[in-house]
Design a protein around this motif. Structure first.
Motif, PDB file in Angstrom:
ATOM      1  N   LYS A   1     -10.152   1.117  -4.107  1.00  0.00           N
ATOM      2  CA  LYS A   1      -9.107   2.289  -4.421  1.00  0.00           C
ATOM      3  C   LYS A   1      -7.927   1.636  -5.278  1.00  0.00           C
ATOM      4  O   LYS A   1      -7.618   2.223  -6.444  1.00  0.00           O
ATOM      5  CB  LYS A   1      -8.445   3.030  -3.068  1.00  0.00           C
TER       6      LYS A   1
ATOM      7  N   ALA B   1      -7.161   2.750  -9.267  1.00  0.00           N
ATOM      8  CA  ALA B   1      -5.873   3.274  -9.517  1.00  0.00           C
ATOM      9  C   ALA B   1      -5.283   2.419 -10.837  1.00  0.00           C
ATOM     10  O   ALA B   1      -4.743   2.988 -11.682  1.00  0.00           O
ATOM     11  CB  ALA B   1      -5.073   3.284  -8.519  1.00  0.00           C
TER      12      ALA B   1
ATOM     13  N   ASP C   1     -16.108   3.819 -11.302  1.00  0.00           N
ATOM     14  CA  ASP C   1     -15.593   3.663  -9.854  1.00  0.00           C
ATOM     15  C   ASP C   1     -16.140   2.425  -9.154  1.00  0.00           C
ATOM     16  O   ASP C   1     -17.097   2.381  -9.199  1.00  0.00           O
ATOM     17  CB  ASP C   1     -15.889   5.218  -9.197  1.00  0.00           C
TER      18      ASP C   1
ATOM     19  N   LYS D   1       3.477   4.289  -0.391  1.00  0.00           N
ATOM     20  CA  LYS D   1       2.219   5.129  -0.220  1.00  0.00           C
ATOM     21  C   LYS D   1       2.675   6.585   0.330  1.00  0.00           C
ATOM     22  O   LYS D   1       2.200   7.670  -0.149  1.00  0.00           O
ATOM     23  CB  LYS D   1       1.302   4.581   1.141  1.00  0.00           C
TER      24      LYS D   1
ATOM     25  N   THR E   1      -8.714   9.758  -7.973  1.00  0.00           N
ATOM     26  CA  THR E   1      -7.943   8.859  -7.766  1.00  0.00           C
ATOM     27  C   THR E   1      -6.672   9.622  -7.353  1.00  0.00           C
ATOM     28  O   THR E   1      -5.765   9.150  -6.518  1.00  0.00           O
ATOM     29  CB  THR E   1      -7.598   7.630  -8.973  1.00  0.00           C
TER      30      THR E   1
ATOM     31  N   TYR F   1      -5.846   9.490  -3.392  1.00  0.00           N
ATOM     32  CA  TYR F   1      -5.817   8.080  -2.787  1.00  0.00           C
ATOM     33  C   TYR F   1      -4.658   7.978  -1.759  1.00  0.00           C
ATOM     34  O   TYR F   1      -4.657   7.790  -0.773  1.00  0.00           O
ATOM     35  CB  TYR F   1      -5.827   7.145  -3.758  1.00  0.00           C
TER      36      TYR F   1
ATOM     37  N   HIS G   1      -5.216   9.397   1.743  1.00  0.00           N
ATOM     38  CA  HIS G   1      -6.431   8.456   2.627  1.00  0.00           C
ATOM     39  C   HIS G   1      -5.837   7.242   3.145  1.00  0.00           C
ATOM     40  O   HIS G   1      -4.821   6.601   2.427  1.00  0.00           O
ATOM     41  CB  HIS G   1      -7.711   8.495   2.066  1.00  0.00           C
TER      42      HIS G   1
ATOM     43  N   THR H   1      -6.176   3.312   2.624  1.00  0.00           N
ATOM     44  CA  THR H   1      -6.611   2.564   1.590  1.00  0.00           C
ATOM     45  C   THR H   1      -8.137   1.996   1.886  1.00  0.00           C
ATOM     46  O   THR H   1      -8.863   1.872   0.735  1.00  0.00           O
ATOM     47  CB  THR H   1      -5.684   1.249   1.273  1.00  0.00           C
TER      48      THR H   1
ATOM     49  N   THR I   1     -15.506   9.896   0.418  1.00  0.00           N
ATOM     50  CA  THR I   1     -14.787  10.873  -0.399  1.00  0.00           C
ATOM     51  C   THR I   1     -15.065  12.253   0.356  1.00  0.00           C
ATOM     52  O   THR I   1     -16.335  12.746   0.344  1.00  0.00           O
ATOM     53  CB  THR I   1     -15.530  10.744  -1.807  1.00  0.00           C
TER      54      THR I   1
ATOM     55  N   ASP J   1     -11.427  16.831  -1.044  1.00  0.00           N
ATOM     56  CA  ASP J   1     -11.186  16.229  -2.311  1.00  0.00           C
ATOM     57  C   ASP J   1     -11.570  16.898  -3.114  1.00  0.00           C
ATOM     58  O   ASP J   1     -11.203  17.300  -4.501  1.00  0.00           O
ATOM     59  CB  ASP J   1     -11.613  14.771  -2.535  1.00  0.00           C
TER      60      ASP J   1
END
Lengths: 346, 263
Positions: free
Chosen positions: A224, A228, A286, B72, B99, B102, B105, B107, B112, B116
Motif C-alpha cells: 500500500k 501510494a 499495483d 493515517k 489507493t 487506503y 484500511h 496498512t 480489496t 471499495d
C-alpha cells in the motif's frame, strides 16, 4: 465497470502466476539435465520433484542432478532478488529506467567486497561479513547516484546518466581491485565481475534463499505505501504514509537484495530493468500483483540466461564459461535502448 | 464539522507564504479562496492538509488540534486534490482510484473490499470517467485527469475536501458540472469544502463564502455579497472588473488590466 475490471486484473495475475511457475519448473529441469553428462529431463524431474514422495530414482541421475542443483537454484534466487530490487528502485525513484546495475549499486557493492578482501582477507571467509560489506557498498552507490543526479537536475535521464558515471567508475575500480586480489590469492573472485552462478556452493544457498524470500514477503506486506508513493510525495503524505520513510525502507531492501546477489553471484545486469516492465505489462503497476510476478519473471530470465551460458560453453567448446552477466547484458541492453527511445520521445 | 485556523504562519525557507491567517470554515458550505498568483492559496490548503508544517499558529478540525491527529487518521478526514501527480510509472486509473481507500484500511491488510470497488464505481459513474478506468494515467487528457483527481478525493470520502484549482484544464461543461456535483455532495453530506481558484466567475457562481488572500494575508472574508466588491478586487488583482447581477448572484466580469505591459 470497476468490479469486472478488477476481477480481470486478478484473473491476469493468476494466469501469469501459473504460467511462469510452470515455465520455471520446466526450465529448472532443463537446466539440471544440461551439462557434460546429459540427463533425461524426465528422470531429472522424477529425481527432484517426485523423490520426496517415495519415488524410486536412478542413483547416477540423482547425484548429478544434486551437483547441478546449487547452480540452478542460485540463478533462480539471484534473478528473483535482482528483479525485486529493480522494481523497488523504479518505484522509489519513480523512474522506469532504474535498475541496480544501471544506477551503480552493483559496481559499488563489488568494489566494497574487493576492498574488504584486500583489507581483511580472514574476515571475508564468512559469507555473512561479505554480505554486510556489499550492502554498505550498495547503499553508498545509491546515495552517490542520487546526489549526483540531484546536482544535474534530477530528471529521469539525469539519474540514468549519473548512474552510468558511478557504475563505470566503480566497475573500473572493482576490476583493478579484483586484479590485485587475484595476484595475492588464487580465488574465483574474478567471476564476480560479470557474474556466474557456477561458483555458488549448496551450503551458501541459505544465505541467498532466506533473505530473498523474507525480503519479498516484507515488500509485499507494504504494497500500500509503495502504491501510494508512485503518485508523488505529497500524494503519499495525505494518504497517511511518510514518503521519506517509504523511500528509505524500500531503498534499503533494494540495496540488501543487490548486495546478496553481488556477494554470491556477482554483477548481473539488466534483470532488474526488464523484469518489472514485463510484470507491469502483464498485471499492472499495483505492487500487490507486480511484486510476485516480477520475482518470477526475474528468476525465469536469469535461469534461461544461465542455460544459454551452458549451451554456449558446450557447443563453442572454448576454455571455461561465459559470465552470466554477459548474456543478460546482450538480452537486456536492447531493452534499455527501447525504453530510452520511448522515454525521450515523450 | 468545522475547521478553525488561528494565527497561521508558514515560511518556505526564508520567504513568508502565510502571515497571521485566521479563519473559520463550517461544513455544508462551499468556501472559495481567491487571490493573485503567489498569494498563498495552495499553501493554505496544504497546511490544512498537514502536507506543509506551519511555523506558528494552530488548526483545529472539529475541536481537535490537527498536529495531534495521526497521519493515517488525518487521511480519513482530509482529502487535498493537488493539480499534479506523478505518472512516470505507468498505472491505470482504477489502480490510482483504489489507493484513495487506503486510509480506511489497516496498512498490512491484503484484501480489496467489495465496497471499495463499489465506491469507485459510483463516483466514476457520476463524474463520467467510467470509460477511463482501464486507461493509463499518462494517456488521459488534462481535463480527464482533472476529473480523475477529483474523483479520487471523493472516493476517499473525507470530512474536509480541499480542492486546488479544480477547474483548471476543464472545458466549460465540466467546470460547471464538476463544481455543481461537488457542491451538492458538500450540501448533502455536510462536508467542509475549501476551493482555491483563479476563476472569479466560478467563485461568484458557487461560493457560499469567499476568502481573499493577498501577499499571504487575509484581506477580506465573508459572503460573496460582502467580498465581491469592485474596489477590493481591483486593488488585489490590479484588474478593472464589473460586477453584474445574474440570477440574484453577484458575478465578476474582468474587463481590462489596470497597468498595461508596454511594448
Amino acid at each position: 465497470m470497476a468490479l469486472p475490471l478488477y476481477e480481470r486484473n486478478i484473473k491476469h495475475f493468476f494466469i501469469s502466476l501459473t504460467s511462469f511457475t510452470i515455465l520455471i519448473v520446466f526450465m529448472f529441469v532443463l537446466a539440471l539435465s544440461l551439462g557434460p553428462a546429459m540427463l533425461s529431463p524426465h528422470k531429472v524431474f522424477q529425481a527432484i520433484f517426485l523423490k520426496p514422495f517415495g519415488y524410486a530414482v536412478d542413483d547416477s541421475v540423482n547425484v548429478i542432478a544434486m551437483l547441478r542443483l546449487s547452480r540452478a537454484l542460485a540463478s533462480l534466487l539471484c534473478g528473483a532478488s535482482l528483479a525485486l530490487a529493480g522494481l523497488l528502485m523504479q518505484t522509489i525513484t519513480r523512474n522506469p529506467l532504474a535498475d541496480p546495475y544501471i544506477f551503480g549499486l552493483s559496481s559499488t557493492a563489488l568494489t566494497a567486497i574487493a576492498l574488504g578482501i584486500i583489507l581483511a582477507p580472514n574476515l571475508m571467509v564468512h559469507k555473512a561479513y561479505v554480505v554486510i560489506v556489499s550492502f554498505l557498498g550498495a547503499l553508498t552507490g545509491y546515495a552517490l547516484t542520487l546526489s549526483l543526479s540531484k546536482l544535474s537536475g534530477g530528471t529521469s535521464l539525469a539519474m540514468v546518466l549519473a548512474g552510468i558515471a558511478i557504475a563505470s567508475l566503480f566497475s573500473g575500480a572493482s576490476h583493478i581491485l579484483l586484479y590485485v586480489v587475484q595476484q595475492v590469492i588464487k580465488t574465483p573472485y574474478v567471476y564476480l565481475l560479470m557474474g556466474s552462478a557456477s561458483t555458488v556452493l549448496l551450503k551458501d544457498l541459505y544465505f541467498l534463499a532466506f533473505p530473498t524470500i523474507i525480503l519479498t514477503i516484507l515488500s509485499l506486506a507494504f504494497f500500500k505505501p509503495l502504491n501510494a508513493y508512485l503518485y508523488g510525495d505529497e500524494y503519499a503524505k495525505q494518504l497517511g504514509f511518510n514518503p521519506t520513510l517509504v523511500r528509505d525502507f524500500a531503498a534499503s531492501i533494494a540495496a540488501l537484495l543487490t548486495a546478496i546477489t553481488i556477494a554470491f553471484v556477482g554483477v548481473v545486469g539488466f534483470i532488474g530493468l526488464a523484469a518489472p516492465h514485463i510484470a507491469r505489462f502483464l498485471t499492472g503497476s499495483d505492487h500487490k500483483f507486480a511484486i510476485p510476478i516480477t520475482t518470477l519473471v526475474g528468476a525465469l530470465l536469469t535461469l534461461v540466461a544461465d542455460i544459454v551460458v551452458k549451451l554456449v560453453s558446450m557447443f563453442a567448446g572454448a576454455v571455461g564459461e561465459l559470465p552470466l552477466g554477459v548474456v543478460t547484458a546482450v538480452i537486456g541492453a536492447p531493452f534499455l535502448a527501447y525504453l530510452i527511445i520511448k522515454k525521450v520521445r515523450e | 464539522m468545522k475547521i478553525v485556523v488561528n494565527g497561521l504562519e508558514v515560511w518556505y525557507n526564508s520567504t513568508p507564504a502565510l502571515k497571521n491567517v485566521s479563519l473559520k470554515v463550517s461544513g455544508g458550505e462551499m468556501t472559495f479562496v481567491i487571490g493573485p498568483n503567489g498569494a498563498g492559496k495552495s499553501t493554505l490548503l496544504k497546511t490544512i492538509a498537514s502536507i506543509v508544517k506551519p511555523r506558528a499558529g494552530v488548526i483545529y478540525i472539529d475541536g481537535k488540534l490537527i498536529s495531534s491527529i495521526s497521519p493515517k487518521e488525518l487521511g480519513k478526514i482530509v482529502a487535498y486534490v493537488e493539480p499534479h501527480i506523478s505518472k512516470s510509472i505507468p498505472s491505470t486509473v482504477l489502480e490510482f482510484l483504489l489507493t484513495a481507500r487506503y486510509p480506511h484500511h489497516s496498512t498490512l491488510s491484503f484484501t480489496t473490499p467489495r465496497q471499495d470497488l463499489e465506491a469507485v464505481e459510483k463516483v466514476s459513474k457520476q463524474l463520467n470517467i467510467e470509460h477511463l478506468l482501464s486507461r493509463r494515467l499518462d494517456q488521459l487528457s488534462s481535463g480527464e485527469l482533472q476529473r480523475v483527481l477529483i474523483a479520487r478525493a471523493l472516493i476517499q470520502n473525507p470530512k474536509a475536501l480541499l480542492l486546488d484549482e479544480p477547474a483548471a484544464f476543464l472545458d466549460l461543461r465540466y467546470r460547471l458540472e464538476v463544481l455543481d456535483y461537488v457542491s451538492s455532495i458538500v450540501k448533502v453530506n455536510k462536508v467542509i469544502c475549501i476551493v482555491a481558484i483563479h476563476d472569479l466567475y466560478l467563485a461568484s457562481l458557487y461560493a457560499d463564502k469567499i476568502i481573499v488572500l493577498d501577499y499571504g494575508e487575509v484581506v477580506a472574508a465573508g459572503t460573496p455579497d460582502e467580498v465581491l466588491k469592485e474596489e477590493l478586487l481591483e486593488k488585489v488583482y490590479r484588474v478593472k472588473v464589473h460586477i453584474v447581477n445574474i440570477n440574484g448572484r453577484r458575478v465578476v466580469i474582468p474587463v481590462e488590466p489596470i497597468e498595461r505591459i508596454s511594448l
